[in-house]
Design a protein around this motif. Structure first.
Motif, PDB file in Angstrom:
ATOM      1  N   ASP A 244       0.771  -1.182   0.009  1.00 38.13           N
ATOM      2  CA  ASP A 244      -0.020   0.020   0.087  1.00 38.13           C
ATOM      3  C   ASP A 244       0.953   1.239   0.290  1.00 38.13           C
ATOM      4  OD1 ASP A 244      -1.573   2.018   0.728  1.00 38.13           O
ATOM      5  OD2 ASP A 244      -2.547   1.262   2.307  1.00 38.13           O
ATOM      6  N   VAL A 245       0.777   1.930  -1.292  1.00 32.68           N
ATOM      7  CA  VAL A 245       1.717   2.993  -1.217  1.00 32.68           C
ATOM      8  C   VAL A 245       1.252   4.283  -0.375  1.00 32.68           C
ATOM      9  CG1 VAL A 245       2.241   4.795  -3.006  1.00 32.68           C
ATOM     10  CG2 VAL A 245       2.472   2.627  -3.625  1.00 32.68           C
ATOM     11  N   GLU A 246      -0.058   4.371  -0.136  1.00 31.94           N
ATOM     12  CA  GLU A 246      -0.368   5.593   0.678  1.00 31.94           C
ATOM     13  C   GLU A 246       0.085   5.442   2.204  1.00 31.94           C
ATOM     14  OE1 GLU A 246      -1.558   8.482   0.259  1.00 31.94           O
ATOM     15  OE2 GLU A 246      -1.721   8.207  -1.919  1.00 31.94           O
ATOM     16  N   ARG A 247       0.033   4.117   2.479  1.00 28.40           N
ATOM     17  CA  ARG A 247       0.445   3.880   4.020  1.00 28.40           C
ATOM     18  C   ARG A 247       1.950   4.191   3.931  1.00 28.40           C
ATOM     19  NH1 ARG A 247       3.603  -0.045   5.685  1.00 28.40           N
ATOM     20  NH2 ARG A 247       3.566  -0.482   8.246  1.00 28.40           N
ATOM     21  N   ALA A 248       2.784   3.574   2.756  1.00 29.03           N
ATOM     22  CA  ALA A 248       4.127   3.850   2.863  1.00 29.03           C
ATOM     23  C   ALA A 248       4.290   5.368   3.026  1.00 29.03           C
ATOM     24  CB  ALA A 248       4.711   3.631   1.611  1.00 29.03           C
ATOM     25  N   ILE A 249       3.834   6.373   2.455  1.00 25.62           N
ATOM     26  CA  ILE A 249       3.798   7.767   2.428  1.00 25.62           C
ATOM     27  C   ILE A 249       3.511   8.139   3.775  1.00 25.62           C
ATOM     28  CG2 ILE A 249       2.989  10.087   1.432  1.00 25.62           C
ATOM     29  CD1 ILE A 249       2.696   8.711  -1.250  1.00 25.62           C
ATOM     30  N   ARG A 250       2.330   7.609   4.389  1.00 27.32           N
ATOM     31  CA  ARG A 250       1.932   8.249   5.630  1.00 27.32           C
ATOM     32  C   ARG A 250       3.176   7.894   6.727  1.00 27.32           C
ATOM     33  NH1 ARG A 250      -2.951   5.940   5.101  1.00 27.32           N
ATOM     34  NH2 ARG A 250      -2.329   4.079   6.498  1.00 27.32           N
ATOM     35  N   ILE A 251       3.655   6.698   6.682  1.00 26.32           N
ATOM     36  CA  ILE A 251       4.891   6.196   7.641  1.00 26.32           C
ATOM     37  C   ILE A 251       6.125   7.222   7.546  1.00 26.32           C
ATOM     38  CG2 ILE A 251       6.607   4.372   8.371  1.00 26.32           C
ATOM     39  CD1 ILE A 251       3.735   3.249   8.613  1.00 26.32           C
ATOM     40  N   LEU A 252       6.287   7.477   6.234  1.00 27.03           N
ATOM     41  CA  LEU A 252       7.544   8.253   5.937  1.00 27.03           C
ATOM     42  C   LEU A 252       7.506   9.577   6.212  1.00 27.03           C
ATOM     43  CD1 LEU A 252       8.445   6.199   2.716  1.00 27.03           C
ATOM     44  CD2 LEU A 252      10.163   6.576   4.498  1.00 27.03           C
ATOM     45  N   TRP A 253       6.250  10.209   6.115  1.00 27.71           N
ATOM     46  CA  TRP A 253       5.925  11.451   6.176  1.00 27.71           C
ATOM     47  C   TRP A 253       6.105  11.848   7.739  1.00 27.71           C
ATOM     48  CZ3 TRP A 253       3.923  14.653   2.243  1.00 27.71           C
ATOM     49  CH2 TRP A 253       3.540  15.852   2.832  1.00 27.71           C
ATOM     50  N   ALA A 254       5.690  10.810   8.671  1.00 24.94           N
ATOM     51  CA  ALA A 254       5.887  10.998  10.183  1.00 24.94           C
ATOM     52  C   ALA A 254       7.190  10.699  10.875  1.00 24.94           C
ATOM     53  CB  ALA A 254       4.669  10.107  10.863  1.00 24.94           C
ATOM     54  N   THR A 255       8.227  10.817   9.773  1.00 24.75           N
ATOM     55  CA  THR A 255       9.618  10.354  10.728  1.00 24.75           C
ATOM     56  C   THR A 255      10.308  11.589  11.188  1.00 24.75           C
ATOM     57  OG1 THR A 255      10.624  10.630   8.275  1.00 24.75           O
ATOM     58  CG2 THR A 255       9.986   8.318   9.135  1.00 24.75           C
TER      59      THR A 255
ATOM     60  N   TRP B 145       8.451  17.338   0.289  1.00 26.74           N
ATOM     61  CA  TRP B 145       8.534  17.824  -1.155  1.00 26.74           C
ATOM     62  C   TRP B 145       8.985  16.469  -1.905  1.00 26.74           C
ATOM     63  CZ3 TRP B 145      12.934  16.681  -4.296  1.00 26.74           C
ATOM     64  CH2 TRP B 145      12.795  17.218  -5.213  1.00 26.74           C
ATOM     65  N   ALA B 146       9.673  15.322  -1.474  1.00 24.04           N
ATOM     66  CA  ALA B 146      10.026  14.323  -2.278  1.00 24.04           C
ATOM     67  C   ALA B 146       8.829  13.239  -2.028  1.00 24.04           C
ATOM     68  CB  ALA B 146      11.086  13.576  -1.718  1.00 24.04           C
ATOM     69  N   LEU B 147       8.153  13.142  -1.186  1.00 31.24           N
ATOM     70  CA  LEU B 147       6.807  12.244  -0.877  1.00 31.24           C
ATOM     71  C   LEU B 147       5.730  13.133  -1.699  1.00 31.24           C
ATOM     72  CD1 LEU B 147       7.057  11.359   3.016  1.00 31.24           C
ATOM     73  CD2 LEU B 147       7.567  10.011   1.032  1.00 31.24           C
ATOM     74  N   ASP B 148       5.685  14.286  -1.672  1.00 29.19           N
ATOM     75  CA  ASP B 148       4.624  14.812  -2.770  1.00 29.19           C
ATOM     76  C   ASP B 148       4.713  14.342  -4.111  1.00 29.19           C
ATOM     77  OD1 ASP B 148       2.943  15.792  -0.659  1.00 29.19           O
ATOM     78  OD2 ASP B 148       3.902  17.978  -0.978  1.00 29.19           O
TER      79      ASP B 148
END
Ligand code: MRU
Length: 338
Positions: free
Chosen positions: A69-80, A89-92
């Motif tokens: 799940d890519v949205e989950r991956a983005i969420r986890i990395l966003w919170a680091t 910027w990279a996650l967007d």
């Protein structure tokens, strides 16, 4: 210099240079998922604004390639980590292609992560070329934290300016702030300068003002974790103090940063979230405990230098001069918030 990242196509894995072990050991963490990349960012095995953006992009790509799940991956990395805007910027950028059909999404995301990495290296070379002309033929420079190859896709931002000046034949001597509490200067910047054979001396952060008073210092040169639209700059704790010292002693204070470090949503430094880290970073030094647990500690990891203390901001598109609202608009082409 060892690479900060290695992508292993056969194994679909990202190897991250473990910066916690530098300068004594060069060793890579093998990551095959966004969760592993996120924990490398949280534990600061990888750090530095552009580098955590690159790592996060690969984290998303790894999950996409594995059909997770890519949205989950983005969420986890966003919170680091909260301060360096390059992460978001990279996650967007990765999110903008998350809607592609599943059969092509993984490869497209890997391509995007590789582009973010390669672009960063190219951008740093341009920052170096734009900034090196600001240094005199014989330059004594103070740096803070680590802004080099380790903190980026390669070459570095502020350290890239130093590298470019040396490559242009200038005689540069670097005074490296050790950068308490995590010593990115003493451990990482000194390692890079030593590897490149560039003249340097490590100093305690508290020595910098005295150095400016007692020796001729030509510039203070730092990186950035986030630049607001009025030119206020968030960077490693201790940067503001260096700017105060530079202003007092009449030393030019330069910031080097790629355009991906500018936050279009952020009107001024007051809106920049400042990460606060564990009291253990102050209380302990390696295996040694310096003071008891019940002594209160404040450990902000970044500070904000107001734009009026910054002589110029060096980007890949050119050098910005005050007033920064106007130069951000004209040089970077960004629309400044009202
Ligand atoms: O906490 P860190 O080590 O990630 O902080 C890094 C810095 O403050 C750097 O100066 C900044 O990210 C610029 S790196 C090109």
């Amino acid at each position: 210099m060892p690479d900060s990242f290695r992508f292993l196509r056969e194994e679909t894995a990202l190897e991250i240079l473990d910066q916690r072990l530098i300068p004594f050991q060069v060793s890579y963490l093998k990551c095959t998922s966004a969760d592993q990349v996120a924990s490398a960012i949280v534990s600061m095995a990888v750090r530095g604004a552009p580098a955590i953006g690159i790592a996060a992009a690969f984290g998303v790509a790894l999950d996409a390639l594995a059909g997770r799940d890519v949205e989950r991956a983005i969420r986890i990395l966003w919170a680091t980590r909260p301060t360096a805007v390059n992460l978001f910027w990279a996650l967007d950028r990765m999110r903008s292609i998350a809607g592609l059909p599943p059969d092509i999404r993984g490869d497209a995301m890997l391509k995007e992560a590789l582009s973010i990495w390669e672009e960063d290296l190219r951008i740093n070379k341009a920052i170096g070329a734009n900034g090196s002309v600001l240094l005199p033929e014989r330059a004594k420079v103070i740096t803070h934290c680590n802004t080099g190859s380790l903190a980026t896709g390669g070459y570095g931002t502020a350290l890239g300016v130093i590298r470019a000046a040396v490559e242009a034949g200038k005689d540069v001597e670097v005074f490296v702030d050790e950068t308490r509490p995590r010593f990115q200067g003493a451990r990482l910047t000194a390692f890079e300068l030593f590897s490149d054979g560039i003249k340097f001396t490590v100093i305690c952060d508290s020595m910098a003002h005295w150095l400016m008073r007692t020796r001729r210092i030509d510039a203070v040169l730092v990186g950035a974790d986030r630049v607001a639209m009025n030119g206020d700059v968030a960077n490693k704790i201790g940067t503001y103090s260096l700017a105060v010292g530079a202003k007092h002693h009449g030393v030019p204070f330069y910031v080097a940063a790629p355009s991906s470090t500018f936050d279009l949503q952020c009107p001024s430094g007051e809106a920049i979230p400042i990460e606060e880290r564990s009291p253990e970073e102050l209380r302990t030094l390696g295996a040694e405990t310096l003071f008891p647990e019940d002594y209160p500690v404040w450990n902000p990891s970044f500070d904000v230098t107001p734009n009026e203390m910054i002589s110029a901001i060096i980007t890949e598109k050119g050098v910005l001069h005050p007033p920064y609202g106007a130069s951000i608009r004209s040089v970077l082409g960004f629309e400044v918030l009202k």
